[in-house]
Design a protein around this motif. Structure first.
Motif, PDB file in Angstrom:
ATOM      1  N   VAL A   1       0.807  -1.163   0.013  1.00 53.13           N
ATOM      2  CA  VAL A   1      -0.121  -0.109   0.011  1.00 53.13           C
ATOM      3  C   VAL A   1       0.866   1.202  -0.043  1.00 53.13           C
ATOM      4  O   VAL A   1       0.632   2.305  -0.744  1.00 53.13           O
ATOM      5  N   ALA A   2       1.860   1.243   0.640  1.00 52.32           N
ATOM      6  CA  ALA A   2       2.936   2.318   0.775  1.00 52.32           C
ATOM      7  C   ALA A   2       3.672   2.660  -0.451  1.00 52.32           C
ATOM      8  O   ALA A   2       4.068   3.778  -0.631  1.00 52.32           O
ATOM      9  N   LEU A   3       3.529   1.662  -1.449  1.00 49.29           N
ATOM     10  CA  LEU A   3       4.379   1.866  -2.746  1.00 49.29           C
ATOM     11  C   LEU A   3       3.196   2.086  -3.812  1.00 49.29           C
ATOM     12  O   LEU A   3       3.521   2.147  -5.122  1.00 49.29           O
ATOM     13  N   GLU A   4       1.756   2.173  -3.546  1.00 46.72           N
ATOM     14  CA  GLU A   4       0.901   2.265  -4.480  1.00 46.72           C
ATOM     15  C   GLU A   4       0.865   3.659  -5.391  1.00 46.72           C
ATOM     16  O   GLU A   4       0.903   4.629  -4.870  1.00 46.72           O
ATOM     17  N   LYS A   5       0.756   3.244  -6.829  1.00 47.87           N
ATOM     18  CA  LYS A   5       0.110   4.303  -7.601  1.00 47.87           C
ATOM     19  C   LYS A   5      -0.731   4.043  -8.469  1.00 47.87           C
ATOM     20  O   LYS A   5      -0.968   2.939  -9.107  1.00 47.87           O
ATOM     21  N   THR A   6      -1.957   4.584  -8.213  1.00 55.16           N
ATOM     22  CA  THR A   6      -3.092   4.053  -8.969  1.00 55.16           C
ATOM     23  C   THR A   6      -3.221   4.313 -10.254  1.00 55.16           C
ATOM     24  O   THR A   6      -3.048   5.450 -10.904  1.00 55.16           O
ATOM     25  N   VAL A   7      -3.578   3.550 -11.268  1.00 55.60           N
ATOM     26  CA  VAL A   7      -3.936   3.378 -12.418  1.00 55.60           C
ATOM     27  C   VAL A   7      -5.507   3.820 -12.657  1.00 55.60           C
ATOM     28  O   VAL A   7      -6.166   2.798 -12.412  1.00 55.60           O
ATOM     29  N   ASP A   8      -5.949   4.644 -13.504  1.00 53.21           N
ATOM     30  CA  ASP A   8      -7.483   4.989 -13.726  1.00 53.21           C
ATOM     31  C   ASP A   8      -8.012   4.191 -14.699  1.00 53.21           C
ATOM     32  O   ASP A   8      -7.681   4.378 -15.943  1.00 53.21           O
ATOM     33  N   LEU A   9      -8.457   2.903 -14.580  1.00 53.82           N
ATOM     34  CA  LEU A   9      -8.995   1.813 -15.524  1.00 53.82           C
ATOM     35  C   LEU A   9      -9.941   2.663 -16.508  1.00 53.82           C
ATOM     36  O   LEU A   9     -10.181   2.433 -17.544  1.00 53.82           O
ATOM     37  N   PRO A  10     -10.901   3.393 -15.806  1.00 57.32           N
ATOM     38  CA  PRO A  10     -12.117   3.591 -16.472  1.00 57.32           C
ATOM     39  C   PRO A  10     -11.909   4.709 -17.697  1.00 57.32           C
ATOM     40  O   PRO A  10     -12.497   4.855 -18.777  1.00 57.32           O
ATOM     41  N   SER A  11     -10.862   5.374 -17.482  1.00 58.34           N
ATOM     42  CA  SER A  11     -10.380   6.288 -18.276  1.00 58.34           C
ATOM     43  C   SER A  11      -9.303   5.814 -19.297  1.00 58.34           C
ATOM     44  O   SER A  11      -9.010   6.611 -20.339  1.00 58.34           O
ATOM     45  N   LEU A  12      -9.141   4.612 -19.050  1.00 62.05           N
ATOM     46  CA  LEU A  12      -8.131   3.798 -19.945  1.00 62.05           C
ATOM     47  C   LEU A  12      -6.723   4.450 -19.691  1.00 62.05           C
ATOM     48  O   LEU A  12      -6.036   4.156 -20.732  1.00 62.05           O
ATOM     49  N   GLU A  13      -6.518   4.641 -18.752  1.00 59.46           N
ATOM     50  CA  GLU A  13      -5.046   5.271 -18.326  1.00 59.46           C
ATOM     51  C   GLU A  13      -4.200   4.067 -18.653  1.00 59.46           C
ATOM     52  O   GLU A  13      -2.750   4.267 -19.010  1.00 59.46           O
ATOM     53  N   ASN A  14      -4.560   2.659 -18.400  1.00 65.32           N
ATOM     54  CA  ASN A  14      -3.532   1.738 -18.675  1.00 65.32           C
ATOM     55  C   ASN A  14      -3.387   1.324 -20.016  1.00 65.32           C
ATOM     56  O   ASN A  14      -2.381   0.540 -19.983  1.00 65.32           O
ATOM     57  N   ARG A  15      -4.016   2.047 -20.947  1.00 69.50           N
ATOM     58  CA  ARG A  15      -4.094   1.656 -22.485  1.00 69.50           C
ATOM     59  C   ARG A  15      -3.138   2.833 -23.344  1.00 69.50           C
ATOM     60  O   ARG A  15      -3.197   2.626 -24.524  1.00 69.50           O
TER      61      ARG A  15
END
Length: 329
Positions: free
Chosen positions: A115-129
């Motif tokens: 958790v201390a190392l988390e960086k959130t990737v916004d899947l709904p906005s297709l940030e992962n793509r």
């Protein structure tokens, strides 16, 4: 001034100890013949979970920890205190979806703070793509690790394998070749014939004209994968296959129930929690909440229902579920 050498920390795996097993017990600097009376799983007994009786000394029982025991059945791992996490630069994730939940529970059960190392990737906005995320992980999924040397480790099971090797105890795959082989055997069985059909049944259903009014499901997921499961991303949606895949996944649960219903096993691999249980649990948890049939069908199966309740009640599972709130719960 040279850096101080980090202290070594021993961790003990008591899963190989059974009632009646002979071993050696240390008392006042000497080792005596002993016998296992019971092994406690209570958190309050974590420092001394093994009750032993001293052979030849009637009525003298004692609770002891691994540091006072000698037995080939007692697995001991040594790691440098605080040395584990330094190889991980960042953990890219979206806690609310099933594969990150799998890794989160696995890490918590092992005592690893991702958790201390988390960086959130916004899947709904297709940030992962797109952009930096896709450059790091061309497959586009989450979660994935970025190590300090720039290495990217994606795929949930690969991440779990990495954590297991980097921090062997407590073991969630195994400490011996046999334990690891058994866990990987079951992981492959349930992933290929339950997890994959369940996931793809869900994906394909969302693209079907019947979704969700006739097929069941949640309106929010209608055509969710239209821009995600594309030929350009190495995928394809086959909407007409969703019913068969749902049936396949449920049939595998029924198959497992038939094998386990008369057993005393607490988990898929017997008495010990493994990555298999965590992967199955997160799949059923998420897909059930998304309106897929696996959860309701599982509730008709006695052993699996009891197993699911055991998983639900685990403190680390509860903590991970709390951390993953915001989408389906």
């Amino acid at each position: 001034m040279p850096p101080k050498k980090q202290q070594s920390v021993k961790t003990f795996d008591y899963s190989g100890l059974e009632k009646g097993m002979r071993l050696q017990v240390e008392s006042d600097g000497k080792y005596y013949a002993g016998e296992v009376v019971t092994v406690s799983k209570s958190a309050g007994r974590s420092k001394a979970p093994v009750k032993v009786s001293y052979v030849g000394y009637t009525g003298y029982d004692e609770w002891v920890g691994g540091d006072r025991l000698r037995s080939k059945a007692l697995q001991v791992s040594t790691a440098e205190a605080g040395g584990f996490r330094h190889n991980i630069k960042a953990y890219y994730t979206m806690p609310q979806v099933p594969n990150p939940l799998l890794v989160d529970i696995f890490a918590r059960e092992k005592g690893v703070d991702l958790v201390a190392l988390e960086k959130t990737v916004d899947l709904p906005s297709l940030e992962n793509r797109k952009g930096d995320s896709q450059a790091k992980n061309p497959a586009g999924q989450v979660p994935y690790l970025e190590l300090r040397d720039g290495t990217i480790i994606a795929e949930s099971i690969a991440i779990c394998e990495y954590l297991e090797e980097a921090k062997p105890s407590p073991p969630l795959i195994g400490t011996t070749p046999k334990q690891r082989a058994v866990a990987r055997m079951w992981q492959r069985r349930m992933e290929e014939h339950f997890v994959y059909p369940c996931f793809n049944g869900f994906r394909f259903a969302t693209a079907h004209p019947d979704y969700p009014e006739k097929s069941g499901g949640l309106a929010a997921f209608k055509d969710f994968f239209k821009e995600r499961a594309t030929p350009e991303n190495g995928c394809a949606l086959v909407p007409e296959a969703y019913k068969g895949l749902r049936e396949w996944s449920v049939n595998k649960l029924k198959w497992l129930e038939a094998l386990k219903k008369d057993s005393k096993d607490d988990f898929v691999c017997g008495k010990r929690l493994t990555v298999v249980d965590i992967q199955m649990y997160t799949t059923i948890k998420f897909m059930g909440a998304a309106g897929e049939p696996c959860l309701e069908e599982m509730k008709k199966l006695a052993w699996l229902s009891a197993w699911y309740d055991r998983m639900d009640a685990r403190p680390h599972v509860k903590a991970a579920i709390e951390h993953s709130k915001g989408l389906l719960w």
